[in-house]
Each structure stands twice: as C-alpha cells, then as structure tokens.
Design an enzyme around this catalytic site. Structure first.
Site, short mmCIF file in Angstrom:
data_model
loop_
_atom_site.label_atom_id
_atom_site.label_comp_id
_atom_site.label_asym_id
_atom_site.label_seq_id
_atom_site.Cartn_x
_atom_site.Cartn_y
_atom_site.Cartn_z
N ASN A 1 0.81 -1.22 0.00
CA ASN A 1 0.00 0.00 0.00
C ASN A 1 0.85 1.27 0.00
OD1 ASN A 1 0.71 -0.96 2.59
ND2 ASN A 1 -0.69 0.47 3.56
N ARG A 2 2.15 1.15 0.25
CA ARG A 2 3.01 2.35 0.22
C ARG A 2 4.47 1.95 0.05
NH1 ARG A 2 4.78 3.58 5.78
NH2 ARG A 2 3.78 2.15 7.22
N GLY A 3 5.32 2.95 -0.13
CA GLY A 3 6.76 2.73 -0.18
C GLY A 3 7.21 1.77 -1.27
N ARG B 1 -3.13 -2.52 6.11
CA ARG B 1 -3.67 -2.73 7.46
C ARG B 1 -4.72 -1.70 7.84
NH1 ARG B 1 1.34 -3.29 11.36
NH2 ARG B 1 1.98 -1.52 10.11
N TYR C 1 16.40 -5.94 13.61
CA TYR C 1 16.08 -5.79 12.17
C TYR C 1 17.08 -6.59 11.32
CZ TYR C 1 15.16 -3.25 7.76
OH TYR C 1 14.85 -2.91 6.46
N LYS D 1 16.42 -9.75 8.80
CA LYS D 1 16.70 -9.66 7.36
C LYS D 1 17.74 -10.70 6.93
CE LYS D 1 13.84 -6.36 6.31
NZ LYS D 1 12.68 -6.65 5.46
P1 NDP Z 1 7.50 1.51 4.78
O1 NDP Z 1 7.71 1.74 6.24
O2 NDP Z 1 7.33 2.68 3.87
O3 NDP Z 1 6.28 0.49 4.56
C1 NDP Z 1 6.23 -0.72 5.28
C2 NDP Z 1 5.11 -1.55 4.71
O4 NDP Z 1 5.02 -2.76 5.47
C3 NDP Z 1 3.76 -0.85 4.83
O5 NDP Z 1 2.99 -1.16 3.72
C4 NDP Z 1 3.18 -1.48 6.09
O6 NDP Z 1 1.78 -1.49 6.13
C5 NDP Z 1 3.69 -2.90 5.94
N1 NDP Z 1 3.64 -3.64 7.20
C6 NDP Z 1 4.37 -3.44 8.31
N2 NDP Z 1 4.03 -4.31 9.27
C7 NDP Z 1 3.03 -5.08 8.76
C8 NDP Z 1 2.24 -6.15 9.25
N3 NDP Z 1 2.39 -6.63 10.50
N4 NDP Z 1 1.31 -6.69 8.43
C9 NDP Z 1 1.14 -6.23 7.19
N5 NDP Z 1 1.84 -5.22 6.66
C10 NDP Z 1 2.78 -4.65 7.44
O7 NDP Z 1 8.73 0.63 4.34
P2 NDP Z 1 9.56 0.57 2.99
O8 NDP Z 1 8.70 0.68 1.81
O9 NDP Z 1 10.71 1.47 3.16
O10 NDP Z 1 10.14 -0.91 3.12
C11 NDP Z 1 9.57 -2.03 2.50
C12 NDP Z 1 10.47 -3.22 2.75
O11 NDP Z 1 11.78 -2.94 2.28
C13 NDP Z 1 10.61 -3.55 4.24
O12 NDP Z 1 10.66 -4.95 4.42
C14 NDP Z 1 11.94 -2.92 4.60
O13 NDP Z 1 12.54 -3.56 5.69
C15 NDP Z 1 12.72 -3.13 3.31
N6 NDP Z 1 13.84 -2.21 3.15
C16 NDP Z 1 13.66 -0.85 3.10
C17 NDP Z 1 14.74 -0.03 2.93
C18 NDP Z 1 14.61 1.45 2.82
O14 NDP Z 1 15.64 2.12 2.70
N7 NDP Z 1 13.44 2.03 2.84
C19 NDP Z 1 16.10 -0.56 2.83
C20 NDP Z 1 16.17 -1.99 2.88
C21 NDP Z 1 15.07 -2.78 3.04
P3 NDP Z 1 0.95 -0.28 6.85
O15 NDP Z 1 0.82 0.82 5.83
O16 NDP Z 1 -0.32 -0.92 7.19
O17 NDP Z 1 1.78 0.16 8.03
#
Ligand code: NDP
Length: 234
Positions: free
Chosen positions: A11-13, A34, A140, A144
């Site tokens: 849904n984001r990122g 969520r 974390y 990972k």
């Molecule tokens: P964001 O914090 O922007 O988004 C996290 C996402 O995970 C959201 O969609 C969130 O949903 C969802 N989420 C978290 N917990 C749960 C749960 N219990 N059940 C369902 N959904 C959940 O993160 P990023 O887009 O930055 O990161 C995405 C992935 O990439 C992650 O695994 C992160 O560890 C990894 N990553 C990111 C990096 C970065 O620089 N940004 C670098 C390396 C890895 P909701 O909107 O409902 O909270």
C-alpha cells in the site's frame, strides 16, 4: 502474460512501487494493507501478516478475485531500532515476528497453490543491513539475515516444482522509513554509497520485476543487492 500477484505491504513505499511495476507489465496485482484505503487500481486485501488467520483470509480473497497466487513478494517490514543494552525482548521478537515469521506465514500459504500449478516466483525483501550488520538494529538485521537462510532453503525445497525463491537486499531507499533518519545520517550514508545517492523505490521494483518475469526463470537462491554499491555485492 497475466499472473496472479500478491505484494505484502504493497500500500506504500517500496511495496507499492513493486505492485505498480508488475501491474504495468500486465499482471493482476493484489496488495495487503492494514488501515486506511488501498491504493487505487490495485486489489487491496486487509491483512496483518503477524496473524495466520488474517493471512489465510487474505489469500482466499485474492484466490477468489484473481486465482491462486503465482508471484509472491514478501515486502512488509518494520524497524524498532535500539542499542542492544536498551532493547526489550518485545522490540526484538516483534520485529522478527513481522519481518521473518511474517514472510514464513505468507510463503507457506502461497506455496500450496504454486506446487499444484508447478509454477511460482517468490521474492523476499531483505536489506543490505542483514548482510553488513548495523549498530542499533540487531533485531532488524537478524530478521533480514534470517530471510537469506529461509529463502535459500525454500529454493532447494521447491526448485523441482519450478518455483524460484530469491532475496532482494535494498540499500538505503527514499521512503517513509529513511525519511525518518536525521539529515546528517542521510549525508553520511550517501558518502558511503559509490553511486552517491539514495535509491528510488523504482530501482527495487525493476529488480523484482526481472526476478518475477521470464528473465529471472533460471535464477533461484540468489541474493540480489540493489544498494548503489554500498555492500559491494554482499
Ligand atoms: P514503509 O515503512 O514505507 O512500509 C512498510 C510496509 O510494510 C507498509 O505497507 C506497512 O503497512 C507494511 N507492514 C508493516 N508491518 C506489517 C504487518 N504486521 N502486516 C502487514 N503489513 C505490514 O517501508 P519501505 O517501503 O521502506 O520498506 C519495505 C520493505 O523494504 C521492508 O521490508 C523494509 O525492511 C525493506 N527495506 C527498506 C529499505 C529502505 O531504505 N526504505 C532498505 C532496505 C530494506 P501499513 O501501511 O499498514 O503500516
């Protein structure tokens, strides 16, 4: 080519960029969310991946709407940074429960249909931090790094069914997660990245799309760093 795709945390990122990229390639794409509203143009299924019953219900919804999941991107993840001496057991186990056990829950549910179909693509979103370590992120980084052993074991178990399992290890990507970092920390990160910039969500999406597509058909058990050279291939 239209496959049934599910992206957790789509849904984001980074997850949303992956979902949009695969949808642009013609796939039917569902994302978990969520709270709030799911992104427009994608099938949103409400699901907290720490809850097995919610995972099962979300898969049922996806199966009814677009058929069994053929491409799974386990992307949902959280951080709860703290130095070890100050880290509570809950800070540790809740991050493991989302990032590692959450990926286990969705992969286990997805492979049923994939084995039947004798086709599947699983991509686990890890992090450069899982391979390099990071002070203040023991929970974390452990979660990972765990995805690497998990993914490679699945690659061995499932290869004979034409199911590939790969890990993508992003470096620092411009998202809500990194926006929360102080500016001096961001500048320091850029200094250590040979390409001299943070990555974009698109950088990750294009790599996932490759692994999930025909070009990635003979790639399994791989850890693909998408980090501007930060980890020098690790
Ligand atoms: P964001 O914090 O922007 O988004 C996290 C996402 O995970 C959201 O969609 C969130 O949903 C969802 N989420 C978290 N917990 C749960 C749960 N219990 N059940 C369902 N959904 C959940 O993160 P990023 O887009 O930055 O990161 C995405 C992935 O990439 C992650 O695994 C992160 O560890 C990894 N990553 C990111 C990096 C970065 O620089 N940004 C670098 C390396 C890895 P909701 O909107 O409902 O909270």
């Amino acid at each position: 080519m239209s496959r049934s795709v599910l992206v957790t945390g789509g849904n984001r990122g980074i997850g949303l960029a992956i979902a949009r990229e695969l949808a642009a390639g013609g796939d039917d794409v569902a994302v978990t969310y969520r709270s709030g509203e799911p992104p427009e143009g994608l099938l949103g299924v409400r699901c907290d991946i720490t809850d097995t019953a919610q995972v099962d219900a979300a898969f049922k919804e996806v199966e009814e709407a677009q058929g069994p999941v053929e491409v799974l991107v386990a992307n949902a993840g959280v951080t709860k940074d703290q130095l070890l001496a100050l880290m509570s057991e809950d800070d540790f186990s809740s991050v493991l429960d989302t990032n590692l056990t959450g990926s286990f829950r969705v992969a286990k549910r997805a492979v049923r249909g994939m084995m039947r179909k004798r086709f599947g693509r699983i991509v686990l979103i890890s992090s450069v931090v899982g391979l390099l370590g990071s002070g203040g992120q023991a929970n974390y980084a452990a979660s990972k790094a765990g995805l690497v052993g998990f993914g490679r074991s699945l690659a061995r178990e499932l290869g004979s069914r034409n199911i590939t399992v790969n890990v993508v290890a992003p470096g620092f990507i411009e998202t809500d997660m990194t926006a929360a970092l102080p500016e001096d920390r961001q500048a320091e990160i850029k200094k250590n990245v040979p390409l001299g910039r943070l990555g974009s969500t698109d950088d990750i999406a294009k790599t996932v799309s490759f692994l999930a597509g025909p070009g990635g058909g003979y790639v399994t058990g791989a850890v693909i760093p998408v980090d501007g050279g930060l980890g020098m291939g690790h």
